[in-house]
Design an enzyme around this catalytic site. Structure first.
Site, PDB file in Angstrom:
ATOM      1  N   HIS A 249       0.591  -1.340  -0.252  1.00 33.89           N
ATOM      2  CA  HIS A 249      -0.030   0.215   0.068  1.00 33.89           C
ATOM      3  C   HIS A 249       0.868   1.066  -0.260  1.00 33.89           C
ATOM      4  CE1 HIS A 249      -3.097   2.591   1.045  1.00 33.89           C
ATOM      5  NE2 HIS A 249      -2.917   2.909   2.110  1.00 33.89           N
TER       6      HIS A 249
ATOM      7  N   ASP B 104      20.654  13.372  16.524  1.00 30.96           N
ATOM      8  CA  ASP B 104      20.471  13.165  14.682  1.00 30.96           C
ATOM      9  C   ASP B 104      21.187  12.835  14.690  1.00 30.96           C
ATOM     10  OD1 ASP B 104      19.764  14.469  12.580  1.00 30.96           O
ATOM     11  OD2 ASP B 104      20.450  16.770  12.706  1.00 30.96           O
TER      12      ASP B 104
END
Length: 526
Positions: free
Chosen positions: A107, A443
Site C-alpha cells: 500500500h 540527530d
C-alpha cells in the site's frame, strides 16, 4: 476489438474500499465506497463488513470489460487485518475466474508510484503522510528506504484522535483544517528525533488545552506539519536529491502543501503533489503499481497471497526501477573553508573558525521558528562542550549568540562519503562514550560526523539532550541505522561494525541494541 493489457486494482486497507482499472498509461475507471463510522473511529471488523457488502457494486462500476483484464492487483498490506483479508479474498476469486495472474501490492509503495506517475517526478524524497503511516522515503538499490518515520502513531490517526475528542466526525483532518484557518496557533510540544517523529505527546497536549478550539487546531496543524517538513528537509539535505513528493491522505491538506512548497523554494528543490483523487487511498494506485509489477514479473501464487498487516515499504523489492539510481549526494564539506548549507543552518568561514547560523524557516510561524532557533542554538553550545568532556572530539566553541555559534573549523570529509567499516566502528565507539556520559545526540546521522585526520568529529548537537534511558539511547542509534539503510548498500555490515565499536566503550550496549530492534518494529502499521 476490446482493449487489452488492463490491470484491475482493489484497495481496502482501512476505511476506503476502492477499485480501478489502469491501462494504456491512463486510469480507465475508478470508483470508491468509503466506510464512515456513525461515531468514534474505525472499527476493523465493521469496516471489513462494509467492504464485503460493497465489493460487488464497487467492482461492477469499473469492470466493464473483463476480457481486457491482464492481471488482478490487491493491497496486500500494511493495513487492518480484517479489511485486508476481505480484499484479498475478492482478488483471488476474480483472478481465478478470469484466469489471470494475481499481484500483491504494498500500500505504501503504491502511494509513491502513483504519485511519481501523476506528477512526472523521477527520484524524489517522499513524505508519506496518511492515517496510520508517516514516513520519509528515498530510493536506493531496488528498495524504498526509510529515512525517518513516526515512533508512535501516524499523523492522520493523531488528527482523527484529537477530532473525536472534540466531537468531530470521521475523518477529522478536514474539520481541523477548516477550524485552523480561523485561529491563532498556540504553543504545543514539538518532538523531532533526527529524522523520526512522535505525535502522541502533541495530540495529548492539544486535547488537554483550554484555549479556543480554533487556536488549538491551528497550533496542532502548525506544529505537526512543521515537524514533517523539517524531517523531509533533513532527508533532502542528506541525500542531495532535488525533488520532494507528498503522498497519502493527509497530503490533501492545503496548509501542509503550502509549507512544503515554501521549504522546497528555499532550497531550490521541486515540489510535487498529485491530484486529490489519487493522493489518498484509491484503487488506481494499486492498479498502476500492479502494472509495473506485472511487467517486472512480480506475481503471486495463491499460496503466496496471504495478507501482511505490518508490510513495510522497505521490504518490497522494486524490480521495475533501475537498481543503479542511487542517491546523488552533494559532496559539500560542511566545516571546510568554502562553507555550506545544511538542513537547518549555513556554515560560513571566519578566519580560522566558522560561524554556524541557524536559518529562519519560512514554512514555520515566526513564534515557533524563533523558539526553535534559540533553544537549539543554546542546546548545541552546551552539549558540544559536554561531549568534549566525555572524550568525544567536537569543534571548540568560541562564541554564542541567540542564532549562531562561532567555532573551530574542522577540515575533513563527512562520514556519509567515507562509509568504511573502520570509520563506522570508530564512530560507534564515540557514541558509546556519549551515551556513557548521559548524552543523547538526537540527530545521529552520517552527515553529522566528520572524519578529520582519521578521527570522528561530531557536530550538529541542536537536538541533543541529557538522558540515561535505554529508550532515548535506542532512538539515537535507530536514527543512525535508518540513515545507513537508506544510503548504503552495505548497511548490515556497517551496522555490525558500529555495534562492535559501541560495545567497547559503553557497558549498556547490549540492552540498547535490543531496544533498537523493538523501536524498529514500532514503525510497522500502527
Amino acid at each position: 476489438m476490446p482493449e487489452t493489457g488492463h490491470i484491475l486494482g482493489i484497495e481496502g486497507t482501512a476505511w476506503n474500499l476502492s477499485a480501478a482499472v489502469f491501462g494504456g498509461d491512463r486510469i480507465i475507471a475508478l470508483h470508491s465506497s468509503p466506510y464512515r463510522p456513525p461515531s468514534g473511529g474505525i472499527h476493523p471488523r465493521e469496516a471489513a463488513q462494509h467492504h464485503a457488502g460493497e465489493m460487488k457494486a464497487v467492482i461492477s462500476e469499473v469492470l466493464k470489460d473483463p476480457s481486457s483484464i491482464e492481471a488482478v492487483a490487491f493491497s496486500q498490506g500494511p493495513g487492518l487485518g480484517p479489511c485486508l483479508r476481505t480484499v484479498a479474498t475478492a482478488a483471488r476469486a476474480i483472478a481465478f475466474s478470469l484466469g489471470v495472474p494475481l499481484i500483491g501490492v504494498n500500500h505504501c509503495v503504491a502511494h509513491v508510484e502513483i504519485g511519481r506517475w501523476a506528477c512526472g517526478c523521477d527520484d524524489p524524497i517522499v513524505l508519506y503522510a496518511s492515517g496510520a503511516n508517516t514516513q520519509v522515503l528515498g530510493y536506493l538499490g531496488s528498495r524504498y528506504r526509510i529515512f525517518g518515520e513516526t515512533l508512535d502513531i501516524g499523523l492522520g490517526n493523531g488528527l482523527d484522535k484529537f477530532a473525536r475528542s472534540k466531537g468531530m466526525t470521521h475523518p477529522g483532518g478536514p474539520h481541523i483544517e477548516a477550524l485552523a484557518q480561523k485561529g491563532e496557533p498556540i504553543h504545543l510540544p514539538y518532538t523531532v528525533k533526527g529524522m523520526d517523529l512522535a505525535f502522541s505527546g502533541l495530540v495529548s497536549a492539544a486535547q488537554e488545552s483550554q484555549a479556543p478550539l480554533e487556536d488549538v487546531c491551528a497550533g496542532l496543524q502548525e506544529t505537526a506539519f512543521s515537524m514533517c517538513v523539517e524531517v523531509t528537509e533533513r532527508a533532502l539535505a542528506h541525500s542531495g536529491k532535488d525533488e520532494v513528493l507528498l503522498v497519502g491522505g493527509v497530503g490533501a491538506n492545503g496548509r501542509l502543501q503550502e509549507m512544503l512548497t515554501t521549504m522546497c523554494g528555499e532550497r531550490g528543490a521541486s515540489f510535487y503533489v498529485p491530484e486529490r483523487r489519487v493522493i489518498g487511498d484509491n484503487g488506481a494506485m494499486i492498479a498502476y503499481t500492479g502494472s509495473l509489477m506485472l511487467a517486472a514479473g512480480q506475481t503471486l501464487t495463491p499460496e503466496e497471497s496471504a495478507v501482511n498487516p505490518g508490510y513495510r515499504s522497505d521490504e518490497v523489492v522494486v524490480g521495475w526501477r533501475d537498481a543503479g539510481a542511487d542517491a546523488a549526494y552533494a559532496r559539500a564539506d560542511v566545516m571546510g573553508g568554502g562553507g555550506a548549507r545544511g538542513a537547518e543552518a549555513a556554515v560560513t568561514p571566519a578566519g580560522d573558525d566558522v560561524i554556524k547560523r541557524r536559518l529562519p524557516k519560512g514554512y514555520r510561524t515566526p513564534p515557533l521558528d524563533h523558539r526553535l532557533i534559540s533553544e537549539r542554538t543554546r542546546a548545541e553550545a552546551r552539549m558540544i562542550a559536554a561531549a568534549r568532556a566525555a572524550g568525544v572530539r567536537t569543534p571548540v566553541i568560541r562564541d554564542v549568540t541567540p542564532d549562531a555559534i562561532r567555532m573551530e573549523r574542522i577540515e575533513g570529509t563527512l562520514l556519509k562519503h567515507l562509509l568504511t567499516p573502520e570509520h563506522v566502528y570508530d564512530a560507534g565507539a564515540c557514541v558509546g562514550r556519549l551515551h556513557g556520559a548521559g548524552i543523547v545526540h538526537g540527530d545521529l546521522t552520517t552527515s553529522n560526523i566528520i572524519i578529520s585526520e582519521g578521527v570522528p568529529v561530531f557536530i550538529d548537537f541542536g537536538l541533543s539532550y541529557r538522558s540515561d534511558e535505554t529508550e532515548s539511547q535506542g532512538v539515537d542509534i535507530h536514527v543512525l541505522f535508518q540513515t545507513l539503510e537508506s544510503t548504503s548498500r552495505n548497511a548490515e555490515c556497517l551496522k555490525e561494525e558500529f555495534v562492535r565499536g559501541y560495545a567497547t566503550t559503553f557497558s549498556g550496549a547490549t540492552d540498547v541494541i535490543l531496544r533498537v530492534d523493538e523501536i524498529r518494529q514500532r514503525g510497522r502499521y500502527l
